[in-house]
Enzyme design. Structure first.
Site, short mmCIF file in Angstrom:
data_model
loop_
_atom_site.label_atom_id
_atom_site.label_comp_id
_atom_site.label_asym_id
_atom_site.label_seq_id
_atom_site.Cartn_x
_atom_site.Cartn_y
_atom_site.Cartn_z
N ASP A 159 48.06 -29.97 13.16
CA ASP A 159 47.43 -28.72 12.99
C ASP A 159 45.84 -29.06 12.57
OD1 ASP A 159 47.88 -29.64 10.32
OD2 ASP A 159 48.39 -27.96 9.56
N SER A 203 53.53 -32.80 7.63
CA SER A 203 51.97 -32.95 7.83
C SER A 203 51.65 -34.33 7.82
CB SER A 203 51.22 -32.04 7.12
OG SER A 203 49.88 -32.03 7.53
N ASP A 255 47.23 -35.35 12.55
CA ASP A 255 47.82 -35.77 11.57
C ASP A 255 49.50 -35.50 12.01
OD1 ASP A 255 47.64 -33.01 11.77
OD2 ASP A 255 47.58 -32.53 9.66
N ASP A 281 51.71 -33.52 11.83
CA ASP A 281 52.05 -32.10 12.68
C ASP A 281 50.76 -31.40 13.52
OD1 ASP A 281 50.44 -31.07 10.80
OD2 ASP A 281 51.66 -29.22 10.48
#
Length: 447
Positions: A247, A106, A243, A245
């Site tokens: 999400d 992340s 960020d 990843d």
């Protein structure tokens, strides 16, 4: 023994003491065995697992290990390549797969990495299944041989499938919206600019050239300065920061001011209320959401339910009660009708759609929330539970609450992972918040 899985999978220094290729093999194989054991009786099909990753260099090593673990346990593995975490969750559901694996840390720095697991339907695994997977890491169960060994194949259009899903969930064209998107040299570097452009926006892509080493390096949602400057320089209507990843997302208005997750949730809650999509006119947030969000929603006739800190607790409440919107101040926003986890691209598309539909700026839409100054102090202690429950600490908190009345609030809680007590104070002024937080923290330190 320390629990292997944290609040969002297994995470640590890649190839360090914890997150090794050997562990990745063992976790993946155990996940297959556990999920097969929990499959419906008589369901003897060969399991299928999808594997995605962010672009950090160690992801290549861990991807190879995960594929080996899955296939050694008899599952067929589908390599998705580099794409956002919510894309993996979506494709698990859309393709009817039994398991999804996302290799990402992340927002963490490049040397770290992680392994996140999704069950059938794209759902995060409950604690009970994660614990069962941990217990099975050293299993000596017979392994398949010959034709029983799993196979590996590619899904070359994984990003295109995900983008199509996002566009189907976007209510209207984004024509007339100019947006700068900071991709953090991460998993959304391809998908985000493409999705926003196909939705009709004029897109300026920032930090969208991952080389395996530059992910989150002074860019993205944890380093907003470059995006703030770019929005002003490009004369854009807004900026979106993802960020590593993707999400989650944060935003920047046309004047370069940061718009946080609480404000984004308010924008979406009002849009969904107006369209009839907001189930029971209720928003689910964590206890860390700013009091300003609560006051704004109360004024709009929207109920705010609160959960413990962590998007998994928001997800649990959304699923249990059938609500349609929830999230965190950090920018994790969940719309269960369209996604089984936080999706930063979906959040951004829906916010931009609201701007296009209303003709109002992001500053105007987000301005419904007056963000109260918020201070968080972490106090290291020997016994966090005992300190948090001490009479002296309770008295200090009660005194601060009396001083604040209805103009602020105090939240004191033990950390979930460290010997820390977290002291959060919201107040009408920064000086007041600082003073009260420091006073309570001093009592905590000596309790």
């Amino acid at each position: 023994m320390r629990r292997l899985f944290g609040t969002d999978g297994v995470r640590g220094l890649a190839n360090g003491e914890l997150l090794t290729p050997e562990l990745a093999v063992a976790v993946s194989a155990s996940a297959v065995r556990v999920l097969v054991a929990h499959a419906a009786a008589g369901d003897a099909h060969r399991p299928v697992a999808l594997v995605g990753r962010d672009p950090r260099a160690s992801g290549e090593m861990l991807e190879a290990a995960v594929l080996a673990g899955l296939t050694s346990a008899g599952a067929d593995a589908v390599r998705l390549g580099v794409l956002p975490t919510p894309a993996v969750a979506h494709l698990v559901e859309a393709l009817g797969a039994d398991l999804g694996v996302m290799i990402s840390a992340s927002h963490n720095a490049m040397p770290d990495n992680g392994i996140k697991l999704f069950a059938a339907g794209g759902q995060k695994l409950p604690d009970s299944l994660e614990s069962e997977i941990e217990r099975g890491l050293d299993s000596t169960a017979p392994r398949p041989t010959g034709a029983g060994v799993g196979r590996v194949r590619e899904l070359p259009d994984a990003v295109e499938r995900y983008v199509a899903h996002l566009l189907a969930a976007t209510p209207g064209s984004l024509s007339g919206i100019r947006v700068v998107v900071d991709c953090a040299h991460g998993a959304a570097s391809e998908a985000a600019p493409v999705a926003y452009a196909k939705a009709g926006a004029d897109v300026v892509a920032l930090h969208a050239s991952p080389d395996g080493l530059n992910i989150n390096a002074g860019v993205g949602s944890t380093h907003m300065d470059p995006l703030q400057a770019a929005v002003v320089r490009e004369r854009a209507h807004l900026g979106i920061a993802h960020d590593g990843d993707a999400d989650r997302c944060l935003a920047v208005d046309a004047d370069g001011r940061v718009v946080d997750g609480d404000q984004l949730m308010a924008v979406l809650a009002l849009a969904m209320r107006d369209s009839g999509e907001l189930v029971e006119d209720t928003l689910v947030a964590t206890v860390m959401s700013n009091l300003g969000l609560h006051l704004a929603m109360r004024g709009a006739g929207i109920t705010v339910r609160t959960t413990a800190v962590g998007d998994r607790y928001v997800l649990e409440d959304l699923r249990e009660h059938g609500f349609s919107l929830g999230g965190e101040q950090s920018g994790h926003v969940v719309l269960p009708r369209y996604a089984t986890t936080g999706d930063g691209l979906l959040t951004a598309l829906r916010v931009m759609a609201r701007m296009a539909q209303t003709g109002r700026s992001l500053a105007e839409l987000a301005g419904v929330v007056t963000v109260l100054p918020q201070v968080l102090q972490n106090v290291r202690v020997a016994d966090k539970e005992a300190v948090a429950a001490s009479p002296a600490v309770a008295a200090a908190v009660a005194e601060a609450e009396r001083e604040l009345g209805d103009t602020g609030r105090v939240l004191l809680r033990p950390s979930g992972t460290e010997q820390l007590v977290r002291v959060m104070v919201e107040a009408p002024t920064q000086d007041s918040a600082d003073t009260l937080a420091t006073r309570i923290a001093a009592v905590v330190a000596t309790a």
